[in-house]
Structure formats: C-alpha cells, structure tokens
Design a protein around this motif. Structure first.
Motif, PDB file in Angstrom:
ATOM      1  N   TYR A   1     -19.537  21.860  14.653  1.00 48.78           N
ATOM      2  CA  TYR A   1     -19.089  22.682  13.516  1.00 48.78           C
ATOM      3  C   TYR A   1     -20.009  23.883  13.316  1.00 48.78           C
ATOM      4  O   TYR A   1     -19.549  25.005  13.099  1.00 48.78           O
ATOM      5  CB  TYR A   1     -19.034  21.820  12.262  1.00 48.78           C
ATOM      6  N   LEU A   2     -21.313  23.660  13.409  1.00 46.66           N
ATOM      7  CA  LEU A   2     -22.260  24.770  13.283  1.00 46.66           C
ATOM      8  C   LEU A   2     -22.038  25.807  14.383  1.00 46.66           C
ATOM      9  O   LEU A   2     -22.019  27.016  14.127  1.00 46.66           O
ATOM     10  CB  LEU A   2     -23.695  24.242  13.342  1.00 46.66           C
TER      11      LEU A   2
ATOM     12  N   GLY B   1     -23.820  31.978  13.612  1.00 49.74           N
ATOM     13  CA  GLY B   1     -24.185  33.187  12.886  1.00 49.74           C
ATOM     14  C   GLY B   1     -23.714  33.220  11.450  1.00 49.74           C
ATOM     15  O   GLY B   1     -24.107  34.112  10.695  1.00 49.74           O
ATOM     16  N   LYS B   2     -22.877  32.254  11.050  1.00 49.44           N
ATOM     17  CA  LYS B   2     -22.349  32.221   9.683  1.00 49.44           C
ATOM     18  C   LYS B   2     -23.068  31.149   8.868  1.00 49.44           C
ATOM     19  O   LYS B   2     -23.383  30.076   9.371  1.00 49.44           O
ATOM     20  CB  LYS B   2     -20.843  31.929   9.692  1.00 49.44           C
ATOM     21  N   ILE B   3     -23.308  31.449   7.606  1.00 49.45           N
ATOM     22  CA  ILE B   3     -23.941  30.483   6.712  1.00 49.45           C
ATOM     23  C   ILE B   3     -22.885  29.491   6.231  1.00 49.45           C
ATOM     24  O   ILE B   3     -21.832  29.883   5.725  1.00 49.45           O
ATOM     25  CB  ILE B   3     -24.589  31.193   5.507  1.00 49.45           C
ATOM     26  N   LEU B   4     -23.171  28.213   6.388  1.00 53.20           N
ATOM     27  CA  LEU B   4     -22.264  27.153   5.952  1.00 53.20           C
ATOM     28  C   LEU B   4     -22.937  26.364   4.841  1.00 53.20           C
ATOM     29  O   LEU B   4     -24.063  25.890   5.000  1.00 53.20           O
ATOM     30  CB  LEU B   4     -21.928  26.229   7.126  1.00 53.20           C
TER      31      LEU B   4
ATOM     32  N   LYS C   1     -31.177  27.109  11.300  1.00 55.00           N
ATOM     33  CA  LYS C   1     -31.933  27.766  10.237  1.00 55.00           C
ATOM     34  C   LYS C   1     -31.417  27.338   8.866  1.00 55.00           C
ATOM     35  O   LYS C   1     -30.215  27.183   8.661  1.00 55.00           O
ATOM     36  CB  LYS C   1     -31.827  29.291  10.379  1.00 55.00           C
ATOM     37  N   THR C   2     -32.358  27.158   7.941  1.00 48.73           N
ATOM     38  CA  THR C   2     -32.025  26.891   6.550  1.00 48.73           C
ATOM     39  C   THR C   2     -32.029  28.203   5.772  1.00 48.73           C
ATOM     40  O   THR C   2     -33.009  28.948   5.830  1.00 48.73           O
ATOM     41  CB  THR C   2     -33.031  25.923   5.911  1.00 48.73           C
TER      42      THR C   2
ATOM     43  N   GLY D   1     -27.311  27.415   2.348  1.00 46.85           N
ATOM     44  CA  GLY D   1     -26.881  26.408   3.312  1.00 46.85           C
ATOM     45  C   GLY D   1     -27.598  26.539   4.626  1.00 46.85           C
ATOM     46  O   GLY D   1     -28.807  26.793   4.665  1.00 46.85           O
ATOM     47  N   TYR D   2     -26.841  26.403   5.724  1.00 49.22           N
ATOM     48  CA  TYR D   2     -27.432  26.384   7.054  1.00 49.22           C
ATOM     49  C   TYR D   2     -26.614  27.268   8.004  1.00 49.22           C
ATOM     50  O   TYR D   2     -25.423  27.489   7.796  1.00 49.22           O
ATOM     51  CB  TYR D   2     -27.476  24.964   7.606  1.00 49.22           C
TER      52      TYR D   2
END
Length: 223
Positions: A159-160, A165-168, A212-213, A218-219
C-alpha cells in the motif's frame, strides 16, 4: 489489495474470504445488497465480488447505482444463472467480469488477478522505490537481498509503495490494510511501521531510509 465480497450464502462468503486471505488479499464481507452498496460506496476497495441474487438490493441494482455515483471499482459478478441474457445484463449494468456458479476457486482467483491488472491507475505488478522492489504476484520483496515479511507487513508495504511519495494517514492505512470489522487502533499502525523499518531500512545502514514519518500527518515511502 482490498476486496469486498457481497454474498448472502454465509458458507460461500466465508470460504472466499479464507481463500483470498491466504493469497494475501484483505477481504471484507457483506451479506445483503444494501450493506454491500453502502460499503462499496466508500470507494476504498480495489475489487468488488458481487452475487446477483441478494436480499434487500439485487446485484444488478448495486452495480448500476455504483456506476451512477462514479465509483469505478472493478466488479466481478457471481451468480447461479448461466443464461446469456443474464451475463449481458450484468455486463451492461457496468460489471467487468462474470463467473457462473459453481466455479473453482482457482478460476475465481485467476479472474481476480486479471481484473487487478486492469489499469485504473496503471499500477504495475512489480513496484520499486529506490533500490527496494516488491512483486505482487510472487510476493517477493528485495533490497539487494530477499526480505521476509509477514502477510500483513507485505500488504502494508504494498500500500505504501502503491502510493510512493504520498503521505498516508493512519486512518487511510487502517481502512485499506485491515478488514472493515477488525479492531485496529492507530497504535497498531505504529507497531507495523516499526516492524517494517526493522526489515526494510535498519539492516541497510549504508543506504537512505525509505519509510518516513511525517509528524502530525502520517507516513510515506520514497527513494
């Protein structure tokens, strides 16, 4: 990949959930057309497996109403009906594929994988972020060497990487990686992210960390 199965026969629904979860899919269940439509309307699913003969709201109406709402989730229809006109009606209502009961699980799995490869956003079977690769078909994760992950860790990493490159947010991760009825707390996400870092980042001290946090948000994963 998150799948919603809408099937009023509990035995069949349970068997599909068990089989698909063994293939590393996240599976939610609904047993009638109304609850199935409500869940599918949230738009968090990658695939919908839908029986035609449902209480409350029939499968064709579910498909048609989802398409009217511009929900373009791929839909695989399951039904005991085998006549040509039933197939035509299902596909004309907006379904993507049709499978007649009884069917083998192997055939259903092949159709699920074929639908998952149809380009909604044209996501490839092999994902790469920096020097990290993930193969959706073989479930192989490598960063120079093979990385062994649990089923849930693999789903989270997939999923990540699907959204590199997008914050989830934690809520987005929970909604996509865990079953709808799972009792999951935000702290659970933190635990799984920590476990992923131990396997994906910490052993590779000579390379940049990928996970990355983003505090307060989020992450994300990026190379």
């Amino acid at each position: 990949m998150r799948i919603l199965v809408v099937e009023d026969e509990h035995r069949i629904a349970g068997s599909l959930k068990k089989g698909l979860e063994q293939e590393h899919f996240v599976v939610d269940l609904a047993y009638d057309g109304i609850s199935g439509f409500d869940l599918a309307s949230e738009g968090v699913y990658d695939l919908l497996i839908l029986d035609l003969m449902l209480p409350g709201k029939d499968g064709l109406s579910v498909v048609s109403d989802l398409r009217k709402k511009q929900i373009q989730t791929p839909i695989l229809i399951l039904t005991a009906k085998g006549q040509l006109q039933d197939k035509v009606s299902g596909l004309n209502s907006g379904a993507d594929d049709y499978l007649t009961k009884p069917f083998s699980f192997e055939e259903l799995l092949a159709r699920v994988r074929a639908l998952s490869r149809r380009p909604q956003k044209s996501i490839p079977d092999i994902l790469t972020v920096g020097d990290l690769s993930l193969n959706k078909q073989s479930f192989l994760v490598r960063r120079g060497v093979e990385i062994n992950l649990s089923s849930k860790e693999f789903t989270l990493l997939e999923y990540l990487m699907d959204h590199s490159g997008k914050i989830l947010s934690k809520e987005q991760i929970i909604n996509h990686v865990w079953d709808y009825d799972a009792d999951v707390l935000p702290n659970t996400v933190e635990v799984y992210i920590r476990n992923l870092r131990r396997k994906v980042d910490l052993p590779f001290t000579d390379r940049p960390a990928l996970i990355k946090t983003i505090r307060g948000f989020g992450y994300k994963i990026e190379g």
